[in-house]
Scaffold this motif. Structure first.
Motif, PDB file in Angstrom:
ATOM      1  N   ARG A  50     -81.237  -8.279  36.492  1.00  0.00           N
ATOM      2  CA  ARG A  50     -80.260  -8.565  35.437  1.00  0.00           C
ATOM      3  C   ARG A  50     -79.210  -9.559  35.921  1.00  0.00           C
ATOM      4  O   ARG A  50     -78.781 -10.439  35.174  1.00  0.00           O
ATOM      5  N   SER A  51     -78.799  -9.430  37.174  1.00  0.00           N
ATOM      6  CA  SER A  51     -77.808 -10.347  37.734  1.00  0.00           C
ATOM      7  C   SER A  51     -78.342 -11.774  37.767  1.00  0.00           C
ATOM      8  O   SER A  51     -77.664 -12.721  37.357  1.00  0.00           O
ATOM      9  N   GLU A  52     -79.565 -11.923  38.265  1.00  0.00           N
ATOM     10  CA  GLU A  52     -80.170 -13.256  38.348  1.00  0.00           C
ATOM     11  C   GLU A  52     -80.406 -13.845  36.971  1.00  0.00           C
ATOM     12  O   GLU A  52     -80.212 -15.042  36.743  1.00  0.00           O
ATOM     13  N   ALA A  53     -80.832 -13.011  36.019  1.00  0.00           N
ATOM     14  CA  ALA A  53     -81.062 -13.486  34.655  1.00  0.00           C
ATOM     15  C   ALA A  53     -79.767 -13.972  34.025  1.00  0.00           C
ATOM     16  O   ALA A  53     -79.734 -15.017  33.353  1.00  0.00           O
ATOM     17  N   ALA A  54     -78.679 -13.229  34.240  1.00  0.00           N
ATOM     18  CA  ALA A  54     -77.379 -13.643  33.698  1.00  0.00           C
ATOM     19  C   ALA A  54     -76.923 -14.953  34.331  1.00  0.00           C
ATOM     20  O   ALA A  54     -76.313 -15.794  33.653  1.00  0.00           O
ATOM     21  N   LYS A  55     -77.218 -15.126  35.599  1.00  0.00           N
ATOM     22  CA  LYS A  55     -76.853 -16.382  36.255  1.00  0.00           C
ATOM     23  C   LYS A  55     -77.607 -17.556  35.633  1.00  0.00           C
ATOM     24  O   LYS A  55     -77.022 -18.610  35.354  1.00  0.00           O
ATOM     25  N   LEU A  56     -78.907 -17.376  35.397  1.00  0.00           N
ATOM     26  CA  LEU A  56     -79.692 -18.440  34.760  1.00  0.00           C
ATOM     27  C   LEU A  56     -79.168 -18.756  33.366  1.00  0.00           C
ATOM     28  O   LEU A  56     -79.071 -19.926  32.967  1.00  0.00           O
ATOM     29  N   LEU A  57     -78.831 -17.718  32.605  1.00  0.00           N
ATOM     30  CA  LEU A  57     -78.322 -17.922  31.252  1.00  0.00           C
ATOM     31  C   LEU A  57     -76.997 -18.662  31.292  1.00  0.00           C
ATOM     32  O   LEU A  57     -76.733 -19.552  30.469  1.00  0.00           O
ATOM     33  N   SER A  58     -76.165 -18.339  32.263  1.00  0.00           N
ATOM     34  CA  SER A  58     -74.886 -19.025  32.407  1.00  0.00           C
ATOM     35  C   SER A  58     -75.087 -20.513  32.699  1.00  0.00           C
ATOM     36  O   SER A  58     -74.350 -21.364  32.194  1.00  0.00           O
ATOM     37  N   GLU A  59     -76.095 -20.820  33.491  1.00  0.00           N
ATOM     38  CA  GLU A  59     -76.355 -22.214  33.838  1.00  0.00           C
ATOM     39  C   GLU A  59     -76.865 -23.018  32.659  1.00  0.00           C
ATOM     40  O   GLU A  59     -76.746 -24.237  32.630  1.00  0.00           O
ATOM     41  N   GLU A  60     -77.417 -22.321  31.658  1.00  0.00           N
ATOM     42  CA  GLU A  60     -77.871 -22.992  30.437  1.00  0.00           C
ATOM     43  C   GLU A  60     -76.764 -23.092  29.392  1.00  0.00           C
ATOM     44  O   GLU A  60     -76.967 -23.692  28.332  1.00  0.00           O
ATOM     45  N   ASN A  61     -75.633 -22.498  29.660  1.00  0.00           N
ATOM     46  CA  ASN A  61     -74.557 -22.397  28.670  1.00  0.00           C
ATOM     47  C   ASN A  61     -73.962 -23.773  28.384  1.00  0.00           C
ATOM     48  O   ASN A  61     -73.257 -24.349  29.213  1.00  0.00           O
ATOM     49  N   GLU A  62     -74.251 -24.306  27.205  1.00  0.00           N
ATOM     50  CA  GLU A  62     -73.712 -25.610  26.813  1.00  0.00           C
ATOM     51  C   GLU A  62     -72.316 -25.489  26.220  1.00  0.00           C
ATOM     52  O   GLU A  62     -71.534 -26.426  26.247  1.00  0.00           O
ATOM     53  N   ASN A  63     -72.024 -24.316  25.673  1.00  0.00           N
ATOM     54  CA  ASN A  63     -70.705 -24.079  25.084  1.00  0.00           C
ATOM     55  C   ASN A  63     -69.800 -23.457  26.140  1.00  0.00           C
ATOM     56  O   ASN A  63     -69.818 -22.251  26.359  1.00  0.00           O
ATOM     57  N   LYS A  64     -69.034 -24.280  26.817  1.00  0.00           N
ATOM     58  CA  LYS A  64     -68.218 -23.794  27.935  1.00  0.00           C
ATOM     59  C   LYS A  64     -67.124 -22.835  27.473  1.00  0.00           C
ATOM     60  O   LYS A  64     -66.531 -22.121  28.280  1.00  0.00           O
ATOM     61  N   ASP A  65     -66.864 -22.800  26.149  1.00  0.00           N
ATOM     62  CA  ASP A  65     -65.867 -21.868  25.624  1.00  0.00           C
ATOM     63  C   ASP A  65     -66.444 -20.461  25.462  1.00  0.00           C
ATOM     64  O   ASP A  65     -65.706 -19.518  25.192  1.00  0.00           O
ATOM     65  N   ASN A  66     -67.758 -20.340  25.618  1.00  0.00           N
ATOM     66  CA  ASN A  66     -68.396 -19.028  25.503  1.00  0.00           C
ATOM     67  C   ASN A  66     -68.218 -18.279  26.821  1.00  0.00           C
ATOM     68  O   ASN A  66     -69.068 -18.312  27.702  1.00  0.00           O
ATOM     69  N   THR A  67     -67.082 -17.631  26.944  1.00  0.00           N
ATOM     70  CA  THR A  67     -66.747 -16.937  28.190  1.00  0.00           C
ATOM     71  C   THR A  67     -67.751 -15.849  28.520  1.00  0.00           C
ATOM     72  O   THR A  67     -68.046 -15.599  29.692  1.00  0.00           O
ATOM     73  N   ALA A  68     -68.294 -15.194  27.508  1.00  0.00           N
ATOM     74  CA  ALA A  68     -69.188 -14.055  27.732  1.00  0.00           C
ATOM     75  C   ALA A  68     -70.369 -14.432  28.615  1.00  0.00           C
ATOM     76  O   ALA A  68     -70.832 -13.627  29.437  1.00  0.00           O
ATOM     77  N   LYS A  69     -70.892 -15.654  28.462  1.00  0.00           N
ATOM     78  CA  LYS A  69     -72.053 -16.072  29.247  1.00  0.00           C
ATOM     79  C   LYS A  69     -71.696 -16.329  30.707  1.00  0.00           C
ATOM     80  O   LYS A  69     -72.589 -16.468  31.547  1.00  0.00           O
ATOM     81  N   ASN A  70     -70.421 -16.382  31.021  1.00  0.00           N
ATOM     82  CA  ASN A  70     -70.007 -16.620  32.401  1.00  0.00           C
ATOM     83  C   ASN A  70     -69.651 -15.333  33.129  1.00  0.00           C
ATOM     84  O   ASN A  70     -69.204 -15.373  34.282  1.00  0.00           O
ATOM     85  N   TYR A  71     -69.857 -14.217  32.444  1.00  0.00           N
ATOM     86  CA  TYR A  71     -69.566 -12.915  33.041  1.00  0.00           C
ATOM     87  C   TYR A  71     -70.740 -11.982  32.846  1.00  0.00           C
ATOM     88  O   TYR A  71     -71.568 -12.162  31.950  1.00  0.00           O
ATOM     89  N   LEU A  72     -70.801 -10.990  33.690  1.00  0.00           N
ATOM     90  CA  LEU A  72     -71.923 -10.073  33.760  1.00  0.00           C
ATOM     91  C   LEU A  72     -71.444  -8.659  33.461  1.00  0.00           C
ATOM     92  O   LEU A  72     -70.488  -8.178  34.080  1.00  0.00           O
ATOM     93  N   LEU A  73     -72.088  -8.006  32.498  1.00  0.00           N
ATOM     94  CA  LEU A  73     -71.744  -6.615  32.209  1.00  0.00           C
ATOM     95  C   LEU A  73     -72.014  -5.767  33.453  1.00  0.00           C
ATOM     96  O   LEU A  73     -73.132  -5.739  33.968  1.00  0.00           O
ATOM     97  N   SER A  74     -70.975  -5.090  33.931  1.00  0.00           N
ATOM     98  CA  SER A  74     -71.070  -4.385  35.213  1.00  0.00           C
ATOM     99  C   SER A  74     -70.439  -3.008  35.142  1.00  0.00           C
ATOM    100  O   SER A  74     -69.485  -2.777  34.397  1.00  0.00           O
ATOM    101  N   TYR A  75     -70.999  -2.121  35.942  1.00  0.00           N
ATOM    102  CA  TYR A  75     -70.445  -0.772  36.119  1.00  0.00           C
ATOM    103  C   TYR A  75     -69.983  -0.695  37.568  1.00  0.00           C
ATOM    104  O   TYR A  75     -70.798  -0.610  38.491  1.00  0.00           O
ATOM    105  N   LEU A  76     -68.660  -0.777  37.777  1.00  0.00           N
ATOM    106  CA  LEU A  76     -68.085  -0.776  39.116  1.00  0.00           C
ATOM    107  C   LEU A  76     -67.825   0.657  39.553  1.00  0.00           C
ATOM    108  O   LEU A  76     -67.150   1.416  38.845  1.00  0.00           O
ATOM    109  N   ILE A  77     -68.334   1.010  40.721  1.00  0.00           N
ATOM    110  CA  ILE A  77     -68.209   2.375  41.202  1.00  0.00           C
ATOM    111  C   ILE A  77     -67.911   2.361  42.692  1.00  0.00           C
ATOM    112  O   ILE A  77     -68.410   1.500  43.428  1.00  0.00           O
ATOM    113  N   SER A  78     -67.079   3.281  43.125  1.00  0.00           N
ATOM    114  CA  SER A  78     -66.744   3.372  44.543  1.00  0.00           C
ATOM    115  C   SER A  78     -68.008   3.645  45.353  1.00  0.00           C
ATOM    116  O   SER A  78     -68.867   4.422  44.949  1.00  0.00           O
TER     117      SER A  78
END
Length: 406
Positions: A211-239
């Protein structure tokens, strides 16, 4: 410095959440999946697997667009509702044996590129491309990447304080797990926790490398630089002290033409081998292995003179088993694709492994000692890659609890 952001989530309504959320699609057997689709019209499985005919002839792109259409239907029917403002979410999962509590946020894909968020598993290029296309055409993500952060008393105290309040929702599952979710949308509080994470130098992907790698690829295809969502990855941060790491045990279909006595004699070159007869043996520490062969259990202890390691990868038990047994003796080169090897999660008992082998499809089983978070971090820090199926990590997140629109 780790960057996190709040986001405007789409979530089930409080009265429907227990019916909507589901386990990962891949965890369902054919009969259970059919039952869920037949008898629960609110299940998020209807989004993940929308009804269509001749599905074997439907292109991936068309299938993914149908996922998006069904997702939009769920929103129109108010099964899923979009929050009013950006928030971060605290999610707690209580199982029979443990409680897991983490923070759902967007993490920076730029941090992932720059190795502030580090990985330890290899990915399959084809699967990454499919996931990228899935995210692109479905336009949402509901399975966060599990990411660990160093134990932090300030964050722990903050989470404890937040979870003393009434949860936005609370529900139980058929697996007897209780899920809680708290929404944190106060701008001052969100900014405060963002500043705390900015002081953390490194995060580690525990589960969700594809999922991380896929999100990175999608971000690299992002032509709309205002689309912040494509530059971030849905994450569950845990200690890192709150994750549970299980081993993956190995099931082997044959001895590669070797006789039992010949095979055991070859094992003796690297291991102290002891026949435990009918007594199940589970390793008590690193460099110990259990083996089940011909209705008998064995303990395999790596000889001291063989414990000369120069890298974290060389000292990893799954790598030791591969280099001393699976590859040279059993001729299993490709751990991911060889049809002669399969894997059983350490959550399953040794007796389950015994039962499977006794049924006849497999001839041999190996039982490993689970890795720990320090091993995973050492591998990531050294840019080493774990062998496939080295760890089974919890918690596992249910689909449909929190949806991140892309």
């Amino acid at each position: 410095m780790a960057k996190i952001i709040p986001f405007i989530a789409v979530r089930p309504t409080r009265d429907k959440v227990c019916l909507v959320t589901c386990r990962s699609y891949e965890e369902y057997g054919t009969a259970e999946l059919a039952a869920q689709l037949d008898f629960n019209p609110l299940s998020f499985l209807h989004v993940l697997k929308p009804a269509y005919t001749n599905q074997e002839t439907v292109s991936f792109e068309k299938r993914y667009r149908q996922v998006n259409q069904r997702y939009q239907d769920f929103k129109i029917e108010n099964i899923l509702v979009k929050d009013k403002k950006p928030a971060i979410y605290i999610h707690k999962i209580v199982t029979k044996n443990q409680a897991f509590t983490g923070i759902i946020v967007g993490t920076s894909i730029e941090d992932y590129r720059n190795n502030i968020i580090k990985k330890h598993e290899e990915t399959i290029a084809f699967r990454v491309r499919l996931l990228k296309e899935y995210m692109k055409h479905s336009e949402f993500n509901t399975e966060p990447v599990l990411i660990t952060y160093p134990d932090n008393k300030t964050i722990e105290n903050w989470i404890f304080s937040c979870t003393q309040k009434l949860a936005d929702f609370e529900f139980s599952t058929t697996k007897k797990e209780i899920n809680y979710l708290w929404k944190i949308d106060d701008a001052v509080e969100v900014n405060w926790i963002q500043n705390i994470f900015e002081k953390i130098n490194t995060l580690y992907v525990a589960d969700g490398h594809h999922r991380s790698e896929a999100a990175k690829l999608l971000s690299e295809e992002n032509e709309n630089k205002d689309n912040t969502a494509k530059n971030y990855l849905l994450s569950y941060l845990i200690s890192e002290n709150n994750v549970k790491i299980y081993e993956f045990n190995r099931l082997i279909k044959d001895l590669n033409g070797l006789q039992k006595e010949e095979f055991i004699n070859k094992l003796d070159e690297n291991f102290i081998v002891e026949n435990k007869n009918q007594q199940p043996f589970h390793p008590a520490g690193k460099h110990q292995f259990g083996m089940y062969l011909d209705s008998e259990f064995y303990s395999l202890i790596l000889r001291k003179e063989k414990q000369l390691f120069e890298t974290p990868l060389e000292s990893l038990d799954s790598q030791i088993l591969y280099e001393t047994v699976l590859l040279p003796l059993l001729a299993i080169k490709d751990l991911r694709n060889d049809e002669r090897i399969e894997y059983l999660s350490g959550k399953q008992s040794i007796l389950e492994l015994k039962k499977i082998i006794d049924e006849g499809e497999f001839e041999l089983g190996f039982i490993l000692f689970p890795s720990n978070i320090n091993e995973i971090k050492a591998l990531a820090d050294g840019n080493f890659i774990m062998p496939p199926k080295s760890t089974y990590i919890e918690p596992k997140f249910r689909s449909g609890i929190v949806i991140y629109e892309i």
